[in-house]
Design a protein around this motif. Structure first.
Motif, short mmCIF file in Angstrom:
data_model
loop_
_atom_site.label_atom_id
_atom_site.label_comp_id
_atom_site.label_asym_id
_atom_site.label_seq_id
_atom_site.Cartn_x
_atom_site.Cartn_y
_atom_site.Cartn_z
N ARG A 100 0.80 -1.22 0.00
CA ARG A 100 0.00 0.00 0.00
C ARG A 100 0.84 1.27 0.00
NH1 ARG A 100 -2.93 -3.06 -1.54
NH2 ARG A 100 -4.98 -3.73 -0.81
N ASN A 101 2.15 1.15 0.17
CA ASN A 101 2.94 2.36 0.39
C ASN A 101 3.99 2.66 -0.68
OD1 ASN A 101 1.60 2.95 2.82
ND2 ASN A 101 2.92 1.53 3.94
N THR A 102 4.54 1.65 -1.34
CA THR A 102 5.58 1.87 -2.35
C THR A 102 5.17 1.25 -3.67
OG1 THR A 102 7.32 1.90 -0.66
CG2 THR A 102 8.01 1.56 -2.94
N PHE A 103 5.23 2.04 -4.75
CA PHE A 103 4.80 1.56 -6.07
C PHE A 103 5.77 2.04 -7.15
CE2 PHE A 103 1.02 1.85 -3.45
CZ PHE A 103 0.35 0.67 -3.72
N ILE A 104 5.74 1.35 -8.27
CA ILE A 104 6.46 1.78 -9.47
C ILE A 104 5.40 2.12 -10.52
CG2 ILE A 104 8.14 1.16 -11.24
CD1 ILE A 104 9.30 -0.88 -9.31
N VAL A 105 5.38 3.38 -10.97
CA VAL A 105 4.32 3.85 -11.85
C VAL A 105 4.90 4.40 -13.15
CG1 VAL A 105 2.71 4.33 -9.97
CG2 VAL A 105 4.29 6.11 -10.72
N ARG A 106 4.05 4.45 -14.16
CA ARG A 106 4.47 4.94 -15.47
C ARG A 106 4.73 6.44 -15.45
NH1 ARG A 106 0.22 1.84 -19.60
NH2 ARG A 106 0.96 -0.30 -19.16
N PHE A 107 5.75 6.85 -16.23
CA PHE A 107 6.05 8.27 -16.37
C PHE A 107 6.49 8.53 -17.81
CE2 PHE A 107 10.22 6.58 -15.97
CZ PHE A 107 11.08 7.48 -16.57
N SER A 108 6.46 9.80 -18.19
CA SER A 108 6.87 10.18 -19.53
C SER A 108 8.33 10.62 -19.50
CB SER A 108 6.01 11.34 -20.05
OG SER A 108 6.56 11.88 -21.24
N PRO A 109 9.24 9.91 -20.21
CA PRO A 109 10.65 10.32 -20.22
C PRO A 109 10.84 11.71 -20.82
CG PRO A 109 10.40 8.07 -21.02
CD PRO A 109 9.02 8.65 -20.94
N SER A 110 9.95 12.12 -21.72
CA SER A 110 10.12 13.42 -22.38
C SER A 110 9.71 14.59 -21.50
CB SER A 110 9.32 13.46 -23.69
OG SER A 110 7.94 13.21 -23.44
N THR A 111 8.65 14.41 -20.71
CA THR A 111 8.18 15.49 -19.85
C THR A 111 8.54 15.30 -18.39
OG1 THR A 111 6.03 14.46 -19.39
CG2 THR A 111 6.21 15.79 -21.40
N GLY A 112 8.84 14.06 -18.00
CA GLY A 112 9.13 13.78 -16.61
C GLY A 112 7.90 13.68 -15.73
N GLN A 113 6.72 13.81 -16.31
CA GLN A 113 5.49 13.76 -15.55
C GLN A 113 4.94 12.33 -15.49
OE1 GLN A 113 4.30 16.52 -13.91
NE2 GLN A 113 6.26 17.34 -14.69
N LEU A 114 4.25 12.03 -14.40
CA LEU A 114 3.62 10.72 -14.28
C LEU A 114 2.44 10.63 -15.24
CD1 LEU A 114 3.64 10.09 -10.43
CD2 LEU A 114 5.39 9.59 -12.13
N ILE A 115 2.24 9.45 -15.81
CA ILE A 115 1.17 9.24 -16.78
C ILE A 115 -0.10 8.80 -16.06
CG2 ILE A 115 0.43 7.86 -18.76
CD1 ILE A 115 3.37 7.62 -19.54
N ARG A 116 -1.20 9.45 -16.40
CA ARG A 116 -2.48 9.12 -15.77
C ARG A 116 -3.42 8.47 -16.79
NH1 ARG A 116 -3.56 11.48 -10.76
NH2 ARG A 116 -1.93 12.92 -10.03
#
Length: 216
Positions: free
Chosen positions: A88-104
Motif C-alpha cells: 500500500r505504500n511503495t509503487f512503481i508507476v508509469r512516467f513520460s521520459p520526455s516530460t518527466g510527468q507521471l502518466i495518468r
C-alpha cells in the motif's frame, strides 16, 4: 558491515591481502552494490550474506532484498505475488521520459502501475504530512516532490526521481535517475551542472552532456 555506493568495488580493486578473510563479519548491509561484483565481493571477503536495500535520506519509497542466493545479485528488493497484492505504500508507476510527468489513465485520471519488466518511477505514500520536512525556504521544490490523487482522491505520494523495474518473479532492480542526472560513485551528478561549467570555458559555444558507461 555497512556499505554505500561503490565502496565494495573499491575494496575489490585493492590488492589481495591476508586480512581479506580474517574477520568475523557475516553480513553486508547497504545500498548500491552492483550485480557485476556482487558474488565476487562475497567470495573474496568470505561474507555469507548481503542485504541490499533501496532508500534515500528523505525518501519514503523503499524496497528490501534480504533473501540471498544468486538470483538476488544486483537487486534492491523482492516481493512475491501476495506481497505485491498487499502493498500500500511503495509503487512503481508509469512516467513520460520526455516530460518527466507521471502518466495518468484517460478513463480514471489516476496513475498507472507498471507491468513486469516495464521501468517506471518509484513513489512512496505520505502517511503523515505534518511530520514531513520541506526544502528550507523553497515551496516550489517541495511541491514538485509531492503528487496527489494517485490511486484515489485525496491520497498523497512522494516522487523519488528514480527509475526502477520489477521482473515477473518479483525482483526489483534500480535502473537510473530521472531527468538530467546520473549515479556516479554513489552520488547524483547533474548533467546540467556539468554543462554549465563547460559553457563558461573560452571558445565553447554549445555543449551537450550525457551519461555513458565506462569500464569498471
Amino acid at each position: 558491515m555497512v556499505y554505500v555506493g561503490e565502496l565494495c568495488r573499491y575494496l575489490l580493486a585493492a590488492p589481495p591481502s591476508p586480512y581479506d578473510k580474517t574477520h568475523n563479519c557475516r553480513l553486508a548491509l547497504g545500498n548500491g552494490l552492483q550485480g557485476d561484483i556482487w558474488e565476487r565481493f562475497k567470495s573474496r571477503f568470505n561474507i555469507p550474506e548481503v542485504r541490499e536495500l533501496y532508500r534515500s535520506t528523505e525518501g519514503l519509497a523503499q524496497f528490501n532484498n534480504f533473501y540471498g542466493g544468486a538470483a538476488s545479485a544486483g537487486k534492491v528488493g523482492f516481493s512475491g505475488f501476495l506481497g505485491r497484492q498487499l502493498e500500500r505504500n511503495t509503487f512503481i508507476v508509469r512516467f513520460s521520459p520526455s516530460t518527466g510527468q507521471l502518466i495518468r489513465s484517460p478513463k480514471t485520471g489516476f496513475c498507472i502501475p507498471c507491468k513486469p519488466n516495464e521501468p517506471g518511477e518509484a513513489i512512496g505514500r505520505v502517511q503523515f504530512p505534518q511530520f514531513y520536512s520541506e526544502y528550507f525556504g523553497d515551496k516550489e521544490a517541495t511541491d514538485e516532490k509531492f503528487i496527489r490523487d494517485v490511486f484515489e482522491k485525496g491520497d498523497l505520494f512522494q516522487r523519488s526521481g528514480d527509475v526502477l523495474v520489477r521482473d515477473p518473479e518479483g525482483w526489483v532492480r534500480f535502473v537510473e535517475r530521472m531527468g538530467d542526472s546520473w549515479r556516479w560513485k554513489g552520488e547524483n551528478v547533474s548533467a546540467g551542472e556539468v554543462g554549465g561549467y563547460f559553457a563558461e570555458m573560452e571558445g565553447v559555444r554549445n555543449v551537450v552532456v550525457y551519461g555513458s558507461k565506462i569500464q569498471g
